[in-house]
Design a protein around this motif. Structure first.
Motif, PDB file in Angstrom:
ATOM      1  N   GLN A   1      38.066  41.747  47.251  1.00 61.19           N
ATOM      2  CA  GLN A   1      39.022  41.176  46.289  1.00 61.19           C
ATOM      3  C   GLN A   1      40.439  41.701  46.510  1.00 61.19           C
ATOM      4  OE1 GLN A   1      37.165  38.827  45.155  1.00 61.19           O
ATOM      5  NE2 GLN A   1      39.088  38.098  44.287  1.00 61.19           N
TER       6      GLN A   1
ATOM      7  N   VAL B   1      41.911  39.868  49.316  1.00 62.05           N
ATOM      8  CA  VAL B   1      42.233  38.489  48.931  1.00 62.05           C
ATOM      9  C   VAL B   1      43.563  38.454  48.188  1.00 62.05           C
ATOM     10  CG1 VAL B   1      41.526  36.592  47.423  1.00 62.05           C
ATOM     11  CG2 VAL B   1      39.861  37.688  48.936  1.00 62.05           C
ATOM     12  N   THR B   2      43.738  39.419  47.280  1.00 65.07           N
ATOM     13  CA  THR B   2      44.998  39.495  46.540  1.00 65.07           C
ATOM     14  C   THR B   2      46.165  39.763  47.484  1.00 65.07           C
ATOM     15  OG1 THR B   2      43.906  40.235  44.527  1.00 65.07           O
ATOM     16  CG2 THR B   2      46.233  40.812  44.773  1.00 65.07           C
TER      17      THR B   2
ATOM     18  N   LEU C   1      46.358  39.004  50.577  1.00 65.47           N
ATOM     19  CA  LEU C   1      46.631  37.801  51.376  1.00 65.47           C
ATOM     20  C   LEU C   1      47.455  36.803  50.572  1.00 65.47           C
ATOM     21  CD1 LEU C   1      46.383  36.167  53.914  1.00 65.47           C
ATOM     22  CD2 LEU C   1      44.080  35.489  53.232  1.00 65.47           C
ATOM     23  N   GLN C   2      47.157  36.696  49.286  1.00 67.83           N
ATOM     24  CA  GLN C   2      47.973  35.811  48.447  1.00 67.83           C
ATOM     25  C   GLN C   2      49.425  36.270  48.445  1.00 67.83           C
ATOM     26  OE1 GLN C   2      47.425  36.084  44.268  1.00 67.83           O
ATOM     27  NE2 GLN C   2      48.078  33.968  43.852  1.00 67.83           N
TER      28      GLN C   2
ATOM     29  N   LEU D   1      51.046  35.313  51.664  1.00 70.14           N
ATOM     30  CA  LEU D   1      51.377  33.887  51.752  1.00 70.14           C
ATOM     31  C   LEU D   1      52.601  33.540  50.921  1.00 70.14           C
ATOM     32  CD1 LEU D   1      47.847  32.229  51.830  1.00 70.14           C
ATOM     33  CD2 LEU D   1      49.380  32.793  53.713  1.00 70.14           C
ATOM     34  N   PHE D   2      52.739  34.211  49.768  1.00 73.33           N
ATOM     35  CA  PHE D   2      53.962  33.990  48.983  1.00 73.33           C
ATOM     36  C   PHE D   2      55.199  34.409  49.771  1.00 73.33           C
ATOM     37  CE2 PHE D   2      53.152  31.960  45.172  1.00 73.33           C
ATOM     38  CZ  PHE D   2      52.103  32.505  44.443  1.00 73.33           C
TER      39      PHE D   2
ATOM     40  N   GLU E   1      56.024  32.090  52.466  1.00 76.03           N
ATOM     41  CA  GLU E   1      56.664  30.911  51.900  1.00 76.03           C
ATOM     42  C   GLU E   1      58.167  31.146  51.738  1.00 76.03           C
ATOM     43  OE1 GLU E   1      54.662  28.323  51.540  1.00 76.03           O
ATOM     44  OE2 GLU E   1      56.452  27.151  51.104  1.00 76.03           O
TER      45      GLU E   1
ATOM     46  N   GLN F   1      54.358  43.946  42.305  1.00 79.26           N
ATOM     47  CA  GLN F   1      53.961  42.564  42.518  1.00 79.26           C
ATOM     48  C   GLN F   1      54.586  41.625  41.499  1.00 79.26           C
ATOM     49  OE1 GLN F   1      49.759  41.790  42.439  1.00 79.26           O
ATOM     50  NE2 GLN F   1      50.055  39.612  42.841  1.00 79.26           N
ATOM     51  N   ALA F   2      54.616  42.064  40.250  1.00 78.24           N
ATOM     52  CA  ALA F   2      55.165  41.198  39.206  1.00 78.24           C
ATOM     53  C   ALA F   2      56.634  40.880  39.463  1.00 78.24           C
ATOM     54  CB  ALA F   2      54.995  41.852  37.842  1.00 78.24           C
TER      55      ALA F   2
ATOM     56  N   LEU G   1      56.995  38.513  42.314  1.00 76.33           N
ATOM     57  CA  LEU G   1      56.662  37.135  41.934  1.00 76.33           C
ATOM     58  C   LEU G   1      57.809  36.480  41.181  1.00 76.33           C
ATOM     59  CD1 LEU G   1      52.941  37.651  40.906  1.00 76.33           C
ATOM     60  CD2 LEU G   1      53.769  36.114  42.697  1.00 76.33           C
ATOM     61  N   ARG G   2      58.467  37.241  40.324  1.00 74.49           N
ATOM     62  CA  ARG G   2      59.621  36.664  39.607  1.00 74.49           C
ATOM     63  C   ARG G   2      60.703  36.263  40.592  1.00 74.49           C
ATOM     64  NH1 ARG G   2      58.870  41.325  36.390  1.00 74.49           N
ATOM     65  NH2 ARG G   2      57.306  40.865  34.821  1.00 74.49           N
TER      66      ARG G   2
ATOM     67  N   HIS H   1      60.194  35.495  43.735  1.00 76.67           N
ATOM     68  CA  HIS H   1      59.719  34.312  44.459  1.00 76.67           C
ATOM     69  C   HIS H   1      60.028  33.055  43.664  1.00 76.67           C
ATOM     70  CE1 HIS H   1      57.963  36.897  47.249  1.00 76.67           C
ATOM     71  NE2 HIS H   1      56.718  36.939  46.841  1.00 76.67           N
ATOM     72  N   LYS H   2      59.817  33.161  42.370  1.00 81.53           N
ATOM     73  CA  LYS H   2      60.063  31.987  41.526  1.00 81.53           C
ATOM     74  C   LYS H   2      61.526  31.561  41.624  1.00 81.53           C
ATOM     75  CE  LYS H   2      59.532  30.324  36.814  1.00 81.53           C
ATOM     76  NZ  LYS H   2      59.089  30.653  35.450  1.00 81.53           N
TER      77      LYS H   2
ATOM     78  N   LEU I   1      51.460  35.539  37.484  1.00 86.57           N
ATOM     79  CA  LEU I   1      52.127  36.513  36.606  1.00 86.57           C
ATOM     80  C   LEU I   1      51.354  36.680  35.307  1.00 86.57           C
ATOM     81  CD1 LEU I   1      55.926  35.729  37.025  1.00 86.57           C
ATOM     82  CD2 LEU I   1      54.850  37.964  37.292  1.00 86.57           C
TER      83      LEU I   1
ATOM     84  N   LEU J   1      48.303  38.630  35.826  1.00 83.14           N
ATOM     85  CA  LEU J   1      48.595  40.060  35.980  1.00 83.14           C
ATOM     86  C   LEU J   1      48.810  40.720  34.639  1.00 83.14           C
ATOM     87  CD1 LEU J   1      51.109  40.281  38.949  1.00 83.14           C
ATOM     88  CD2 LEU J   1      48.784  41.130  38.913  1.00 83.14           C
TER      89      LEU J   1
ATOM     90  N   ARG K   1      43.989  30.495  43.243  1.00 83.62           N
ATOM     91  CA  ARG K   1      45.129  31.292  43.719  1.00 83.62           C
ATOM     92  C   ARG K   1      45.696  30.748  45.016  1.00 83.62           C
ATOM     93  NH1 ARG K   1      42.619  37.150  43.633  1.00 83.62           N
ATOM     94  NH2 ARG K   1      44.725  37.848  44.083  1.00 83.62           N
ATOM     95  N   PHE K   2      44.862  30.109  45.818  1.00 83.85           N
ATOM     96  CA  PHE K   2      45.339  29.637  47.115  1.00 83.85           C
ATOM     97  C   PHE K   2      45.597  28.142  47.158  1.00 83.85           C
ATOM     98  CE2 PHE K   2      45.246  33.502  49.446  1.00 83.85           C
ATOM     99  CZ  PHE K   2      44.319  34.288  48.783  1.00 83.85           C
TER     100      PHE K   2
ATOM    101  N   PHE L   1      48.942  26.904  48.513  1.00 82.35           N
ATOM    102  CA  PHE L   1      49.075  27.023  49.950  1.00 82.35           C
ATOM    103  C   PHE L   1      48.194  25.998  50.653  1.00 82.35           C
ATOM    104  CE2 PHE L   1      51.497  30.693  49.247  1.00 82.35           C
ATOM    105  CZ  PHE L   1      50.858  31.464  48.294  1.00 82.35           C
TER     106      PHE L   1
END
Lengths: 256, 256
Positions: free
Chosen positions: A42, A45-46, A48-49, A52-53, A56, A75-76, A79-80, A82-83, B104, B107, B118-119, B122
């Motif tokens: 897991q 997987v996180t 990798l997400q 990918l962000f 992008e 991470q948070a 993500l902000r 990225h947004k 977010l 989280l 989640r993917f 993508f």
DNA sequence: ATTACGGTATGACGTTACGTCAGTGTCAAC
DNA sequence: GTTGACACTGACGTAACGTCATACCGTAAT
């Protein structure tokens, strides 16, 4: 737990890519079986997400690794960011759509476009891409600091002309510093120019304290991307800048 | 007329890029001066704009050259298609933004997301990228034909499940054809499967007349990208398909 | 136990689209 | 004549994989 094909199918990333990411240390499997197979959990997987962000956002793989390996990586907040970048990209696409419409109109006998107008959506993208990357890097260093917010606020209204002017001014200072590299970082004129550089950042981006300025100087050398770009001016310019900045700040502290 | 640095500054494209485009025949200067310098005129500026639009759509340079060198290349219809793709890209960014928000929220203790969710932004991108490329190629061949419009209409409402089902069905037909390659393109069972393939296209995309079907067969061989992908199934499968399709259509014509 | 096939591993070559550099010629201002 | 910016070509290097070859592993069918 996922094997490579399973993870590839889940995420749309190829098996080759997963091997590559393992090889460069970007995404290591949770464990390797006695059979030599890769097993991802897991956490992977996180991760990798996250990868990918960042992809992008057009980050290089080495940059992504640097960022998400950083113990202070949040991470948070990433993500902000990225947004925000995604919203910028969206605006850019909107401008491109508008340009397509205008080009179509022009073809059908409507208002002709100047050469400059025709390339605006492309050339603006370049500008904003730089802004985004710059912004992301500044933020990575200081996150949601006052400096960052101040810079964001100041730069939000800048036009192309503004950016060009600021860039030219900054470049001119660099040229003058380089012209006096032979005199050493402690040179009086070099020191004056360093002060000018600090003031330029304060005027156009954020209040550049001595502490921040020292950090910038260190980053010019320690961050490969910065060093590479700065040394384009002249071999060794990154180290020279760092040394000159520290000297300047030392003298500044002594003045107090 | 522009020299390379002038054109580079106007368009945001580097001088190296312009040299490269000249070298590969994608964008040749209007004339070369006696001094060996490149001079670009208005036609070249327009062509560069077209190139940048296609690059924005992630076309390879060789593809772009093929397209805009085609005497039947219609800039207006290409621009309309670009606009559609740009709108697709915009939607995709909106989905990505939504995914960022959901991540977010997740989280911060909100609703957890499945690995698949989640993917999705993508992996959907991958799906639609293929759709876009496919669509662009189909359109390039037949432009705003009835077939294209019918395909567009039919596929507009397809879900992921639909696409997968269609893909699987198409793949299954290919597998069966390949299993009988040794019997030759005229083999009765191969011919039956070819008919099945044609019907599959008619059911899910557009009315695939014999003429269109022949054109597809030819394209499978003549277009390097198609050939490359089809031969992945089995070496020589592209030629085999073409021959089998022509034989099938020959027999179909005789029946009338 | 054997076979067949799909999945897995590694190493290595190839690809695209340039960036960067070196060496050399041209142009225009001084 | 000199100088700095601009221009040329050729060539090496880069990132991020795709693709291929070769060999081993796992599983199910025979």
């Amino acid at each position: 737990m996922y094997k490579v094909k399973e993870l590839a199918e889940l995420t749309g990333v190829s098996v080759r890519t997963l091997h590559h990411y393992d090889h460069i240390g970007l995404l290591s499997p949770k464990e390797i079986g006695e059979n030599g197979y890769r097993y991802y959990g897991q956490v992977e997987v996180t991760r990798l997400q996250q990868i990918l962000f960042f992809k992008e956002m057009d980050f290089s793989l080495s940059r992504i690794k640097q960022i998400i390996d950083d113990p202070e990586f949040d991470q948070a907040s990433a993500l902000r960011q990225h947004k925000e970048i995604l919203m910028e990209k969206k605006k850019r696409i909107e401008r491109m759509v508008k340009s397509v419409d205008q080009t179509l109109d022009s073809l059908e006998g409507g208002k002709t476009m100047t050469d400059k107008e025709r390339f605006e959506p492309f050339s603006r993208e370049e500008m904003e891409k730089h802004q985004e990357k710059y912004e992301a890097e500044v933020k990575e260093r200081w996150g949601d600091t006052d400096a960052y917010r101040e810079s964001k606020q100041k730069t939000a209204s800048y036009t192309d002309e503004d950016w060009k002017k600021i860039q030219n001014e900054s470049n001119e200072i660099d040229r003058q510093i380089i012209a006096r590299m032979e005199y050493g970082p402690a040179d009086q004129e070099v020191q004056r120019l360093i002060g000018q550089k600090q003031q330029h950042i304060t005027d156009h981006f954020y209040t550049c304290s001595d502490e921040i300025f020292r950090g910038l100087g260190d980053m010019y050398v320690n961050d490969p991307r910065f060093k590479k770009n700065i040394d384009k001016w002249k071999e060794g310019y990154a180290e020279f800048l760092r040394d000159a900045i520290h000297r300047y700040c030392d003298r500044s502290n002594k003045k107090k």
